[in-house]
Design a protein around this motif. Structure first.
Motif, PDB file in Angstrom:
ATOM      1  N   ARG A   1      -3.583   9.394   0.920  1.00 28.05           N
ATOM      2  CA  ARG A   1      -4.140   8.799  -0.287  1.00 28.05           C
ATOM      3  C   ARG A   1      -3.106   7.859  -0.879  1.00 28.05           C
ATOM      4  NH1 ARG A   1      -8.406  10.693  -2.957  1.00 28.05           N
ATOM      5  NH2 ARG A   1      -8.128  12.786  -2.081  1.00 28.05           N
ATOM      6  N   THR A   2      -3.476   6.611  -1.121  1.00 34.12           N
ATOM      7  CA  THR A   2      -2.556   5.645  -1.702  1.00 34.12           C
ATOM      8  C   THR A   2      -2.455   5.879  -3.207  1.00 34.12           C
ATOM      9  OG1 THR A   2      -4.270   3.977  -2.028  1.00 34.12           O
ATOM     10  CG2 THR A   2      -3.117   3.961   0.087  1.00 34.12           C
ATOM     11  N   VAL A   3      -1.432   5.285  -3.823  1.00 31.88           N
ATOM     12  CA  VAL A   3      -1.214   5.523  -5.256  1.00 31.88           C
ATOM     13  C   VAL A   3      -2.337   4.959  -6.103  1.00 31.88           C
ATOM     14  CG1 VAL A   3       1.290   5.704  -5.068  1.00 31.88           C
ATOM     15  CG2 VAL A   3       0.241   3.465  -5.397  1.00 31.88           C
ATOM     16  N   ASP A   4      -3.128   4.016  -5.556  1.00 32.89           N
ATOM     17  CA  ASP A   4      -4.258   3.504  -6.318  1.00 32.89           C
ATOM     18  C   ASP A   4      -5.526   4.336  -6.103  1.00 32.89           C
ATOM     19  OD1 ASP A   4      -5.158   2.801  -3.794  1.00 32.89           O
ATOM     20  OD2 ASP A   4      -5.115   0.639  -4.142  1.00 32.89           O
ATOM     21  N   GLY A   5      -5.398   5.462  -5.376  1.00 33.77           N
ATOM     22  CA  GLY A   5      -6.517   6.370  -5.201  1.00 33.77           C
ATOM     23  C   GLY A   5      -7.339   6.176  -3.946  1.00 33.77           C
ATOM     24  N   THR A   6      -6.998   5.189  -3.115  1.00 35.58           N
ATOM     25  CA  THR A   6      -7.754   4.949  -1.890  1.00 35.58           C
ATOM     26  C   THR A   6      -7.477   6.040  -0.865  1.00 35.58           C
ATOM     27  OG1 THR A   6      -7.640   2.557  -2.267  1.00 35.58           O
ATOM     28  CG2 THR A   6      -8.194   3.304  -0.027  1.00 35.58           C
TER      29      THR A   6
ATOM     30  N   GLN B   1       0.854  -1.191   0.000  1.00 34.88           N
ATOM     31  CA  GLN B   1       0.000   0.000   0.000  1.00 34.88           C
ATOM     32  C   GLN B   1       0.893   1.244   0.000  1.00 34.88           C
ATOM     33  OE1 GLN B   1      -3.649   0.043   0.167  1.00 34.88           O
ATOM     34  NE2 GLN B   1      -3.172  -2.017  -0.575  1.00 34.88           N
TER      35      GLN B   1
END
Length: 531
Positions: free
Chosen positions: A271-276, A255
């Motif tokens: 905010r994680t790099v996948d948008g979460t 993550q």
């Protein structure tokens, strides 16, 4: 079930400092979520069997005198969660090409005897230095492992020494390693132990603070040894994770955090790099270097112009190159001393150390590298099959390479040719002190600076200390002038990495300082739950 969808604190990075911080927050009853970019936790405290399934190798750090000395680590009682320490019979050996060898042994009397063989009186000098350490150790370590300025511990230390002696000790701590050695020892043995230990960081023999740092590392070794976690460095990380999960905390790997969300000057989420989006009700603690936190994760308009300018002057420590070996037998040292030592320093003398450091200062790949070599099976017999050795060595190269001090035209591309050439340069240094070494190599793994950074983004350019140990970037100058504490310009955001005081090493102090500062701010009402 623990609520990890809206935790009280989000910790970015599951390195030792992040995990110490998370544990202390969990101890206080906070719901804690740790987000780690890599597939496994640990940061620079990890191990694997990737070179040979029968051999355990630590990927980055390996010996942990600071962890053994740290009251912060001791208070976590990690032995309850499976951590066991192992030590080699001798701590550090520094052999010379002529067969002499300085040995930091398991007891001060043995060390003194080793140094006495270099010059009459040097044994007594070692015992005198150890006596000073024994007298001030508790207060000195308290100064190191508490937020800056260490008022209470500093007052106790000053009272114990008295004004005149306190000034002399302060001067001693600021000496370059070469000058320290010349003042304290008549022979080369004691001088090399101090200077070699200073170069565990990026403190050259002529750098201010090198003598004090080398003395501190030597005394830590004399008191605590250079212990290793039984079974591999990962065992220390696993114990920290088990303790955290036992208290309701959660570690999520894979993550990567891409940004910190700030509202009205306060960190409210990551905010994680996948948008979460992961909210943080009370605090965000970053176990990442300050330049990454300020330069990549925060919006630029949240940073004062002066801070942005100071970031341009931040100095990384030297890059690191590491070579792992699976050996078919013990290293055939010419001298007796290294055969029982967990750590071996390899350089032909003080002038060779100075030349090595000069090449680094000139942005040249050193012609003859100074090596810190680990004999891991000697320190922990379970690391490889009986009669073999799991070993590694690391050395430094410049962050920005302008040329090669040797004849191989190395430029820091670290392609297949450069890796092979430099690996042989490293192995030639070992062979010089242990004829027949290369014939024992069953397998080799070469980790260049880009490899280290790829395995842990906090090791920018292979800088394992997250910033120079030099005096101009310590204390209230770490990581930036006027710092010295884990607070940031953003409310509720804290630096919990080795870029914060007191700096590198596995001791947990930056993480503990960040956690305790966050807890104190919450008690004083400075942290309001984010919405």
């Amino acid at each position: 079930m623990t609520n990890v969808t809206n935790p009280d604190a989000v910790v970015i990075g599951a390195g030792p400092n992040g995990l110490v911080a998370a544990n202390l927050l969990a101890d206080a009853g906070w719901q804690v979520l740790v987000l780690e970019a890599q597939p496994t936790p640990g940061g620079a405290v990890r191990s694997d069997r990737g070179l040979d399934p029968a051999y355990v190798h630590d990927l980055f750090s390996a010996f942990y005198p600071l962890a053994a000395a740290s009251p912060l680590i001791a208070d976590l009682r990690l032995e309850r969660y499976g951590l066991r320490w192992s030590r080699a019979p001798a701590v550090v050996a520094h052999p010379l090409p002529d067969g002499r060898c300085a040995v930091l042994a398991s007891g001060p009397e043995e060390t003194a005897a080793s140094l006495e063989r270099f010059a009459p009186g040097d044994g007594a000098a070692w015992e005198r230095l150890y006596g000073l350490w024994d007298r001030i150790r508790e207060d000195l370590l308290a100064c190191l492992f508490t937020p800056f300025p260490p008022v209470r511990a500093g007052v106790r230390l000053a009272a114990r020494l008295g004004r005149a002696e306190a000034l002399r000790v302060a001067r001693m701590m600021l000496l370059p390693a070469r000058r320290f050695g010349e003042e304290e020892f008549a022979g080369e043995g004691g001088r090399l132990l101090v200077a070699g230990n200073a170069l565990h960081a990026d403190l050259a023999p002529e750098s201010a603070l090198g003598g004090g740092f080398g003395w501190l590392m030597s005394m830590l070794g004399q008191t605590y040894g250079f212990p290793v976690p039984r079974g591999g460095a990962q065992a220390l990380t696993d114990a920290l994770v088990r303790r955290l999960t036992d208290r309701g905390g959660t570690v999520r790997c894979g993550q990567e955090v891409g940004g910190i969300v700030v509202r009205s000057g306060r960190a409210v989420a990551v905010r994680t790099v996948d948008g979460t989006l992961v909210p943080a009700r009370r605090a965000v603690l970053a176990d990442l270097p300050a330049p990454l936190v300020y330069g990549r994760l925060l919006p630029p308009d949240e940073l004062p112009p002066r801070l942005r300018a100071d970031l341009e002057r931040f100095q990384w420590d030297f890059s690191t190159v590491k070579v792992d070996w699976a050996l078919s037998g013990p290293i055939p040292w010419r001298a007796e001393g290294p055969r029982t030592a967990g750590t071996v320093h390899l350089a032909g003398g003080m002038d060779e150390l100075t030349l090595f450091a000069a090449h680094l200062a000139m942005h040249r790949v050193p012609r003859v590298p100074f090596l810190v070599l680990g004999q891991m099976t000697t320190a922990d017999p379970g690391r490889s099959p009986a009669g073999t050795e799991s070993a590694w060595a690391y050395t430094h190269v410049p962050q920005a390479i302008a040329g090669d001090a040797g004849d191989d035209a190395l430029r820091g591309r670290w392609d297949e040719r450069e890796r092979e050439v430099f690996a042989r340069r490293v192995e030639a240094q070992v062979e010089r002190h242990a004829p027949g070494f290369t014939g024992l190599i069953r397998a080799r793994r070469f980790l260049a600076p880009p490899d280290l950074e790829g395995l842990d983004a906090a090791l920018v350019g292979g800088a394992v200390n997250q910033g120079t140990t030099s005096l101009h970037q310590q204390l209230l100058f770490r990581p930036l002038p006027g710092s010295g504490r884990p607070t940031t310009p953003v409310t509720g955001l804290y630096l919990a990495s080795a870029t914060a005081h007191p700096g590198g090493g596995v001791h947990g102090a930056p993480g503990a300082n960040a956690a305790r500062t966050a807890l104190r701010a919450h008690r004083l009402g400075r942290l309001r739950p984010g919405r």
